[in-house]
Design a protein around this motif. Structure first.
Motif, PDB file in Angstrom:
ATOM      1  N   ASN A   1       3.572  -4.462   3.094  1.00 54.98           N
ATOM      2  CA  ASN A   1       4.621  -3.154   2.813  1.00 54.98           C
ATOM      3  C   ASN A   1       3.865  -2.016   2.793  1.00 54.98           C
ATOM      4  OD1 ASN A   1       6.835  -4.943   3.445  1.00 54.98           O
ATOM      5  ND2 ASN A   1       7.591  -4.957   1.492  1.00 54.98           N
ATOM      6  N   ARG A   2       4.214  -1.065   3.208  1.00 53.91           N
ATOM      7  CA  ARG A   2       3.605   0.479   2.887  1.00 53.91           C
ATOM      8  C   ARG A   2       4.728   1.184   2.483  1.00 53.91           C
ATOM      9  NH1 ARG A   2       0.037   2.293   8.063  1.00 53.91           N
ATOM     10  NH2 ARG A   2       2.020   2.168   8.943  1.00 53.91           N
ATOM     11  N   VAL A   3       4.674   1.906   1.297  1.00 53.17           N
ATOM     12  CA  VAL A   3       5.667   2.575   0.650  1.00 53.17           C
ATOM     13  C   VAL A   3       5.393   3.819   0.468  1.00 53.17           C
ATOM     14  CG1 VAL A   3       7.199   2.511  -1.237  1.00 53.17           C
ATOM     15  CG2 VAL A   3       6.535   0.491  -0.442  1.00 53.17           C
ATOM     16  N   GLY A   4       6.286   4.807   0.800  1.00 52.46           N
ATOM     17  CA  GLY A   4       6.056   6.191   0.411  1.00 52.46           C
ATOM     18  C   GLY A   4       7.321   6.612  -0.418  1.00 52.46           C
ATOM     19  N   ILE A   5       6.964   7.715  -1.401  1.00 50.99           N
ATOM     20  CA  ILE A   5       8.022   8.313  -1.967  1.00 50.99           C
ATOM     21  C   ILE A   5       7.808   9.801  -1.712  1.00 50.99           C
ATOM     22  CG2 ILE A   5       9.001   8.706  -4.205  1.00 50.99           C
ATOM     23  CD1 ILE A   5       7.472   5.753  -5.029  1.00 50.99           C
ATOM     24  N   SER A   6       9.003  10.324  -1.811  1.00 52.80           N
ATOM     25  CA  SER A   6       9.262  11.849  -1.466  1.00 52.80           C
ATOM     26  C   SER A   6      10.119  12.315  -2.440  1.00 52.80           C
ATOM     27  CB  SER A   6       9.348  12.175  -0.102  1.00 52.80           C
ATOM     28  OG  SER A   6       9.584  13.316   0.328  1.00 52.80           O
ATOM     29  N   VAL A   7       9.939  13.307  -3.012  1.00 52.28           N
ATOM     30  CA  VAL A   7      10.747  14.102  -4.284  1.00 52.28           C
ATOM     31  C   VAL A   7      10.572  15.573  -3.904  1.00 52.28           C
ATOM     32  CG1 VAL A   7      11.391  14.268  -6.539  1.00 52.28           C
ATOM     33  CG2 VAL A   7      10.451  11.984  -5.817  1.00 52.28           C
TER      34      VAL A   7
ATOM     35  N   VAL B   1      10.043   4.376   3.223  1.00 51.87           N
ATOM     36  CA  VAL B   1      10.103   5.790   2.708  1.00 51.87           C
ATOM     37  C   VAL B   1      11.410   5.728   1.995  1.00 51.87           C
ATOM     38  CG1 VAL B   1       9.791   8.209   3.014  1.00 51.87           C
ATOM     39  CG2 VAL B   1       8.805   6.686   4.450  1.00 51.87           C
ATOM     40  N   ILE B   2      11.117   6.340   0.606  1.00 52.30           N
ATOM     41  CA  ILE B   2      12.202   6.430  -0.228  1.00 52.30           C
ATOM     42  C   ILE B   2      12.054   7.808  -0.577  1.00 52.30           C
ATOM     43  CG2 ILE B   2      13.232   5.943  -2.539  1.00 52.30           C
ATOM     44  CD1 ILE B   2      11.460   3.168  -2.273  1.00 52.30           C
TER      45      ILE B   2
ATOM     46  N   HIS C   1       1.803  12.271   8.883  1.00 49.50           N
ATOM     47  CA  HIS C   1       2.265  11.640  10.225  1.00 49.50           C
ATOM     48  C   HIS C   1       2.769  10.078  10.080  1.00 49.50           C
ATOM     49  CE1 HIS C   1      -1.359   8.834  10.754  1.00 49.50           C
ATOM     50  NE2 HIS C   1      -1.955   9.775  10.111  1.00 49.50           N
ATOM     51  N   GLN C   2       2.593   9.471   8.901  1.00 51.44           N
ATOM     52  CA  GLN C   2       2.914   8.495   8.681  1.00 51.44           C
ATOM     53  C   GLN C   2       4.450   8.375   8.122  1.00 51.44           C
ATOM     54  OE1 GLN C   2       0.042   7.102   5.527  1.00 51.44           O
ATOM     55  NE2 GLN C   2      -0.863   5.865   7.120  1.00 51.44           N
ATOM     56  N   PHE C   3       4.706   9.385   7.291  1.00 51.99           N
ATOM     57  CA  PHE C   3       6.133   9.616   6.893  1.00 51.99           C
ATOM     58  C   PHE C   3       7.019  10.026   8.035  1.00 51.99           C
ATOM     59  CE2 PHE C   3       4.156   9.708   2.825  1.00 51.99           C
ATOM     60  CZ  PHE C   3       5.043   9.651   1.845  1.00 51.99           C
ATOM     61  N   GLN C   4       6.476  11.008   9.013  1.00 52.38           N
ATOM     62  CA  GLN C   4       7.107  11.525   9.913  1.00 52.38           C
ATOM     63  C   GLN C   4       7.677  10.605  11.063  1.00 52.38           C
ATOM     64  OE1 GLN C   4       8.551  14.580  10.195  1.00 52.38           O
ATOM     65  NE2 GLN C   4       7.580  15.138   8.122  1.00 52.38           N
ATOM     66  N   PHE C   5       6.497   9.414  11.189  1.00 53.84           N
ATOM     67  CA  PHE C   5       6.928   8.305  12.177  1.00 53.84           C
ATOM     68  C   PHE C   5       7.949   7.432  11.738  1.00 53.84           C
ATOM     69  CE2 PHE C   5       6.212   4.031  13.787  1.00 53.84           C
ATOM     70  CZ  PHE C   5       6.321   4.208  14.995  1.00 53.84           C
ATOM     71  N   VAL C   6       8.122   7.285  10.347  1.00 56.26           N
ATOM     72  CA  VAL C   6       9.427   6.490   9.817  1.00 56.26           C
ATOM     73  C   VAL C   6      10.555   7.272   9.784  1.00 56.26           C
ATOM     74  CG1 VAL C   6       9.956   5.282   7.663  1.00 56.26           C
ATOM     75  CG2 VAL C   6       7.434   5.115   8.262  1.00 56.26           C
TER      76      VAL C   6
ATOM     77  N   GLU D   1       0.818  -1.216   0.144  1.00 58.62           N
ATOM     78  CA  GLU D   1      -0.098  -0.042  -0.088  1.00 58.62           C
ATOM     79  C   GLU D   1       0.722   1.195   0.101  1.00 58.62           C
ATOM     80  OE1 GLU D   1      -2.645  -0.146   3.284  1.00 58.62           O
ATOM     81  OE2 GLU D   1      -3.695  -1.873   2.689  1.00 58.62           O
ATOM     82  N   SER D   2       0.303   2.300  -0.263  1.00 57.16           N
ATOM     83  CA  SER D   2       1.120   3.617  -0.183  1.00 57.16           C
ATOM     84  C   SER D   2       0.963   4.302   1.181  1.00 57.16           C
ATOM     85  CB  SER D   2       0.290   4.767  -1.136  1.00 57.16           C
ATOM     86  OG  SER D   2       0.742   4.157  -2.497  1.00 57.16           O
ATOM     87  N   LEU D   3       1.899   5.093   1.621  1.00 57.90           N
ATOM     88  CA  LEU D   3       1.956   5.871   2.552  1.00 57.90           C
ATOM     89  C   LEU D   3       1.423   7.186   2.270  1.00 57.90           C
ATOM     90  CD1 LEU D   3       5.460   5.296   4.547  1.00 57.90           C
ATOM     91  CD2 LEU D   3       3.247   4.341   5.266  1.00 57.90           C
ATOM     92  N   LYS D   4       0.669   7.731   2.786  1.00 51.73           N
ATOM     93  CA  LYS D   4       0.083   9.073   2.532  1.00 51.73           C
ATOM     94  C   LYS D   4      -0.175  10.244   3.299  1.00 51.73           C
ATOM     95  CE  LYS D   4      -3.338   7.017  -1.015  1.00 51.73           C
ATOM     96  NZ  LYS D   4      -2.881   5.480  -1.028  1.00 51.73           N
ATOM     97  N   LYS D   5      -0.254   9.838   4.227  1.00 49.75           N
ATOM     98  CA  LYS D   5      -0.289  10.858   5.600  1.00 49.75           C
ATOM     99  C   LYS D   5       0.932  11.394   5.838  1.00 49.75           C
ATOM    100  CE  LYS D   5      -4.942  10.603   5.768  1.00 49.75           C
ATOM    101  NZ  LYS D   5      -5.736  11.790   5.287  1.00 49.75           N
TER     102      LYS D   5
END
Length: 115
Positions: A40-46, A81-82, A11-16, A5-9
């Motif tokens: 797995n939950r994956v978030g991508i930040s650019v 988180v990538i 607070h989810q990114f901040q926790f990781v 799934e995707s990390l969207k929020k």
């Protein structure tokens, strides 16, 4: 992404970011934290430092596709988180894929198969 799934929020990114382990290479930074789930939950930040919106979306697509094609070899139960570094804007798919797999090996995220 079949198994993820995707990390969207935010607070989810901040926790990781705060609680996960991080490793980096020339093009990517990867934060990993166990999530206690079976997926797995994956978030991508650019960020804007990478380039304009066209460049940022291109880098996001490259990272997402690299993960998607290799997701069956990842261990499960992780928040990942990538973060793309500015150097990722000028490289092609092969370099992004290689950088992602390199970070996975460093984090020991790849399943080991015994024959």
């Amino acid at each position: 992404m079949k198994f993820s799934e995707s990390l969207k929020k935010n607070h989810q990114f901040q926790f990781v970011y705060k609680n996960g382990k991080s490793y980096a290479n020339k093009y990517l930074i990867m934060y990993v934290k166990e999530n206690g789930l079976e997926i797995n939950r994956v978030g991508i930040s650019v960020s804007k430092k990478v380039g304009n919106s066209v460049v940022r979306h291109r880098v996001t697509r490259l990272v997402r596709e690299s993960y998607r094609l290799h997701e069956e070899i990842f261990n499960s139960g992780l928040d990942i988180v990538i973060v793309a570094r500015p150097g990722a804007a000028t490289v092609g798919y092969e370099e992004v894929e290689s950088a992602l797999l390199h970070l996975c090996k460093i984090h020991h995220l790849i399943k080991v198969y015994f024959d």
